[in-house]
Design a protein around this motif. Structure first.
Motif, PDB file in Angstrom:
ATOM      1  N   GLU A  75       8.204   3.710 116.845  1.00 14.71           N
ATOM      2  CA  GLU A  75       7.422   2.552 117.299  1.00 14.71           C
ATOM      3  C   GLU A  75       7.913   2.095 118.677  1.00 14.71           C
ATOM      4  O   GLU A  75       7.115   1.753 119.553  1.00 14.71           O
ATOM      5  N   TRP A  76       9.218   2.093 118.856  1.00 17.51           N
ATOM      6  CA  TRP A  76       9.800   1.741 120.170  1.00 17.51           C
ATOM      7  C   TRP A  76       9.314   2.736 121.218  1.00 17.51           C
ATOM      8  O   TRP A  76       8.925   2.364 122.318  1.00 17.51           O
ATOM      9  N   TRP A  77       9.358   4.027 120.858  1.00 14.86           N
ATOM     10  CA  TRP A  77       8.949   5.125 121.757  1.00 14.86           C
ATOM     11  C   TRP A  77       7.484   4.969 122.158  1.00 14.86           C
ATOM     12  O   TRP A  77       7.120   5.195 123.313  1.00 14.86           O
ATOM     13  N   LYS A  78       6.665   4.528 121.196  1.00 13.99           N
ATOM     14  CA  LYS A  78       5.226   4.368 121.506  1.00 13.99           C
ATOM     15  C   LYS A  78       5.026   3.310 122.577  1.00 13.99           C
ATOM     16  O   LYS A  78       4.240   3.490 123.505  1.00 13.99           O
ATOM     17  N   GLN A  79       5.711   2.181 122.446  1.00 16.27           N
ATOM     18  CA  GLN A  79       5.553   1.157 123.489  1.00 16.27           C
ATOM     19  C   GLN A  79       6.053   1.689 124.821  1.00 16.27           C
ATOM     20  O   GLN A  79       5.403   1.523 125.865  1.00 16.27           O
ATOM     21  N   LEU A  80       7.218   2.363 124.794  1.00 14.64           N
ATOM     22  CA  LEU A  80       7.813   2.866 126.040  1.00 14.64           C
ATOM     23  C   LEU A  80       6.833   3.763 126.792  1.00 14.64           C
ATOM     24  O   LEU A  80       6.603   3.600 127.987  1.00 14.64           O
ATOM     25  N   PHE A  81       6.247   4.696 126.064  1.00 13.74           N
ATOM     26  CA  PHE A  81       5.377   5.677 126.736  1.00 13.74           C
ATOM     27  C   PHE A  81       3.983   5.121 126.993  1.00 13.74           C
ATOM     28  O   PHE A  81       3.391   5.403 128.039  1.00 13.74           O
ATOM     29  N   ALA A  82       3.467   4.333 126.077  1.00 15.56           N
ATOM     30  CA  ALA A  82       2.097   3.817 126.262  1.00 15.56           C
ATOM     31  C   ALA A  82       2.027   2.840 127.434  1.00 15.56           C
ATOM     32  O   ALA A  82       1.152   2.943 128.293  1.00 15.56           O
ATOM     33  N   GLU A  83       2.959   1.893 127.469  1.00 13.97           N
ATOM     34  CA  GLU A  83       2.904   0.900 128.558  1.00 13.97           C
ATOM     35  C   GLU A  83       3.308   1.524 129.895  1.00 13.97           C
ATOM     36  O   GLU A  83       2.884   1.055 130.953  1.00 13.97           O
ATOM     37  N   SER A  84       4.119   2.586 129.848  1.00 15.89           N
ATOM     38  CA  SER A  84       4.577   3.184 131.105  1.00 15.89           C
ATOM     39  C   SER A  84       3.550   4.154 131.678  1.00 15.89           C
ATOM     40  O   SER A  84       3.351   4.213 132.896  1.00 15.89           O
ATOM     41  N   GLU A  85       2.881   4.911 130.822  1.00 20.38           N
ATOM     42  CA  GLU A  85       2.015   5.980 131.334  1.00 20.38           C
ATOM     43  C   GLU A  85       0.525   5.696 131.224  1.00 20.38           C
ATOM     44  O   GLU A  85      -0.270   6.287 131.955  1.00 20.38           O
ATOM     45  N   GLY A  86       0.163   4.837 130.284  1.00 20.79           N
ATOM     46  CA  GLY A  86      -1.272   4.667 130.021  1.00 20.79           C
ATOM     47  C   GLY A  86      -1.952   3.757 131.022  1.00 20.79           C
ATOM     48  O   GLY A  86      -2.198   2.586 130.737  1.00 20.79           O
ATOM     49  N   LYS A  87      -2.239   4.256 132.211  1.00 21.61           N
ATOM     50  CA  LYS A  87      -2.910   3.414 133.211  1.00 21.61           C
ATOM     51  C   LYS A  87      -3.674   4.269 134.205  1.00 21.61           C
ATOM     52  O   LYS A  87      -3.488   5.481 134.254  1.00 21.61           O
ATOM     53  N   ASP A  88      -4.521   3.638 134.970  1.00 22.78           N
ATOM     54  CA  ASP A  88      -5.343   4.329 135.977  1.00 22.78           C
ATOM     55  C   ASP A  88      -6.149   5.461 135.337  1.00 22.78           C
ATOM     56  O   ASP A  88      -6.370   6.511 135.954  1.00 22.78           O
ATOM     57  N   GLY A  89      -6.566   5.293 134.109  1.00 22.90           N
ATOM     58  CA  GLY A  89      -7.371   6.313 133.432  1.00 22.90           C
ATOM     59  C   GLY A  89      -6.576   7.548 133.036  1.00 22.90           C
ATOM     60  O   GLY A  89      -7.158   8.593 132.747  1.00 22.90           O
ATOM     61  N   LYS A  90      -5.251   7.431 133.033  1.00 22.07           N
ATOM     62  CA  LYS A  90      -4.419   8.611 132.729  1.00 22.07           C
ATOM     63  C   LYS A  90      -3.435   8.339 131.586  1.00 22.07           C
ATOM     64  O   LYS A  90      -3.291   7.200 131.139  1.00 22.07           O
ATOM     65  N   GLY A  91      -2.753   9.404 131.195  1.00 23.41           N
ATOM     66  CA  GLY A  91      -1.629   9.255 130.274  1.00 23.41           C
ATOM     67  C   GLY A  91      -1.806   9.970 128.958  1.00 23.41           C
ATOM     68  O   GLY A  91      -2.897  10.012 128.395  1.00 23.41           O
ATOM     69  N   LEU A  92      -0.699  10.527 128.481  1.00 21.85           N
ATOM     70  CA  LEU A  92      -0.658  11.108 127.138  1.00 21.85           C
ATOM     71  C   LEU A  92      -0.700   9.975 126.121  1.00 21.85           C
ATOM     72  O   LEU A  92       0.006   8.982 126.281  1.00 21.85           O
ATOM     73  N   PHE A  93      -1.499  10.140 125.075  1.00 24.19           N
ATOM     74  CA  PHE A  93      -1.558   9.100 124.030  1.00 24.19           C
ATOM     75  C   PHE A  93      -0.396   9.337 123.059  1.00 24.19           C
ATOM     76  O   PHE A  93      -0.321  10.378 122.423  1.00 24.19           O
ATOM     77  N   PRO A  94       0.535   8.368 122.932  1.00 19.74           N
ATOM     78  CA  PRO A  94       1.680   8.589 122.042  1.00 19.74           C
ATOM     79  C   PRO A  94       1.382   8.160 120.596  1.00 19.74           C
ATOM     80  O   PRO A  94       0.980   7.034 120.341  1.00 19.74           O
ATOM     81  N   VAL A  95       1.579   9.096 119.700  1.00 20.92           N
ATOM     82  CA  VAL A  95       1.319   8.862 118.273  1.00 20.92           C
ATOM     83  C   VAL A  95       2.589   9.253 117.527  1.00 20.92           C
ATOM     84  O   VAL A  95       3.357  10.073 118.018  1.00 20.92           O
ATOM     85  N   SER A  96       2.796   8.698 116.333  1.00 17.87           N
ATOM     86  CA  SER A  96       3.965   9.157 115.576  1.00 17.87           C
ATOM     87  C   SER A  96       3.600   9.442 114.129  1.00 17.87           C
ATOM     88  O   SER A  96       2.655   8.849 113.595  1.00 17.87           O
ATOM     89  N   VAL A  97       4.338  10.362 113.534  1.00 21.50           N
ATOM     90  CA  VAL A  97       4.184  10.604 112.098  1.00 21.50           C
ATOM     91  C   VAL A  97       5.564  10.622 111.437  1.00 21.50           C
ATOM     92  O   VAL A  97       6.553  10.999 112.059  1.00 21.50           O
ATOM     93  N   ASN A  98       5.570  10.184 110.191  1.00 22.74           N
ATOM     94  CA  ASN A  98       6.792  10.176 109.401  1.00 22.74           C
ATOM     95  C   ASN A  98       6.604  11.186 108.283  1.00 22.74           C
ATOM     96  O   ASN A  98       5.835  10.954 107.356  1.00 22.74           O
TER      97      ASN A  98
END
Ligand code: F6P
Length: 424
Positions: free
Chosen positions: A269-292
């Motif tokens: 969950e921490w990783w998702k915020q890190l990557f989503a808020e850092s990369e998800g902008k300007d119409g770009k970015g890998l969508f971060p998902v997690s599975v347990n």
């Protein structure tokens, strides 16, 4: 920590090498967009030791007078603490430290109602955490918790039980703390929320929860030693960032972080915020998902194996589980499990992981294997620092500013309009 890229087709990676090294240089030399928020790079060796000692002192006090610390915050003011607390606390019983309960990480009235009810029979303290000091979710929760603390303990004693972590100088929370005389801790100006677990944001509640924060900081220090080396071959953070970008440009839009140890759930969950808020902008970015896993192999597993082929996975493996259990022979063998007799459950779990990796590779899901030695403060500190470097390099490779999050304002604007907030 070890990272294995052998299950990714690395043809074409060479053309990403220079770009990743340039991005790394931009990050380390602090010459890119968002460079005002790079305090986290050196913070592991540059902690405010006076504040660090105050953190330990306040923690002792809380552990002595409270059954529970209510930790109020959202996003980066919540997820790092939750991730480490959840990983270290033990599944059913906390072995040491004071229980953390969380508030202000959503807007559920039912949750807050139940929390206040639960606290009636508990001795508690409160740590309200907000860098901006104006975030709606924690502000609402704090209004209730402050009132309850004052009613239960009286205004003077409540002051001994309320701890504020916020900006050094400004913000509504800082003003309130000054007015009321609460002890305050600082969210450094040069560290964004999602990178702030290494500051008082994470260190105070984690210390209260019984986490060895010296070891946690040591883990960050180890990470800094390993992942600030300017070398594509020797620095796996640079290589990983390059590979993520290559996969993204080859149509893999989704990165799935996979674990086989439930206590790592909130690391994801921490990783998702890190990557989503850092990369998800300007119409770009890998969508971060997690599975347990293996839980999610019985739900999202179908999609990963067989759905649209736009996914790659990073599997988080723990080399040495803390505890284990051995399957026994059963004379009736009605469940047919005797073929596993004598095997540790960690062995079965590992084969499930290996089998899943094989199946997913067969299904055209590139797999990266990230192995941490154990679930300890040191290993987790190093892992978090690793991901922070990766996201910085990766974001610059993508051509975005990895250190802002303008997109999160839109829901706030719409919500404030609907709520009739003055000025909206
Ligand atoms: O610590 P604050 O200022 O309350 O912010 C909490 C979170 O909200 C966000 O700003 C998004 O609104 C995150 O980036 C941040 O971690």
């Amino acid at each position: 920590m070890n990272i294995d890229f052998t299950n990714v087709d690395l043809t074409g990676l060479d053309s990403y090498k220079d770009k990743s090294l340039d991005a790394f240089k931009t990050l380390i030399e602090k010459t890119g967009e968002g460079s005002d928020f790079l305090g986290w790079i050196d913070r592991p060796v540059d902690l405010d030791m006076q504040e660090y000692e105050r953190i330990k002192k306040a923690s002792k006090k809380i552990q002595t007078n409270s059954d529970v610390l209510v930790t109020i915050g959202i996003g980066g003011s919540y997820l790092g603490t939750k991730a480490i607390d959840y990983a270290m606390a033990g599944y059913f019983r906390r072995e040491n430290g004071t229980q953390l309960v969380y508030a202000g990480h959503q807007l559920s009235g039912e949750y807050l109602y139940d929390l206040l009810d639960f606290l009636k029979e508990k001795e508690f303290s409160v740590n309200v955490i907000s860098k901006s000091g104006t975030t709606t979710e924690p502000a609402i929760a704090f209004r209730f918790l402050k009132e309850m603390a004052e009613e239960k303990y009286g205004k003077e004693e409540a002051k001994n039980r309320i701890f504020v972590t916020t900006d050094r100088q400004k913000g509504a929370l800082k003003d309130l703390a000054t007015k009321e005389g609460y002890e305050t801790f600082v969210v450094p100006d040069d560290i964004g929320g999602r990178f702030s677990v290494i500051s008082a944001v994470g260190l105070l509640p984690l210390c209260v929860a019984g986490v060895d924060i010296d070891k946690f900081v040591d883990g960050f220090k180890n990470g800094r030693k390993k992942y600030t080396i300017n070398s594509f071959e020797e620095n796996d953070a640079i290589k990983y960032a390059a590979i993520r970008n290559m996969l993204y440009e080859n149509g893999k839009d989704i990165e799935v972080l996979v674990n086989y140890e439930p206590k790592l759930k909130y690391i994801s969950e921490w990783w998702k915020q890190l990557f989503a808020e850092s990369e998800g902008k300007d119409g770009k970015g890998l969508f971060p998902v997690s599975v347990n896993n293996t839980t999610d192999l019985h739900s999202l597993g179908q999609m990963i194996q067989d759905g649209k082929r736009n996914i790659f996975e990073t599997v988080l493996k723990v080399q040495k589980p803390d505890k284990d259990i051995t399957i026994k022979e059963d004379s009736d063998n009605l469940d047919g499990l005797n073929y596993l007799a004598g095997r540790d459950l960690s062995y079965v779990n590992e084969k499930a992981m290996e089998g899943t990796i094989l199946a997913h590779i067969k299904g055209n899901v590139p797999n990266i294997l990230l192995t941490i030695d154990d679930v300890s403060e040191e290993s987790l500190g190093e892992l978090l620092y690793f991901f922070e470097v990766v996201v910085g390099v990766s974001g610059y490779m993508l051509g975005v500013n990895p250190f802002n999050q303008p997109g999160v304002e839109e829901y706030k604007t719409q919500m404030f309009k609907l709520l009739g907030k003055p000025g909206y």
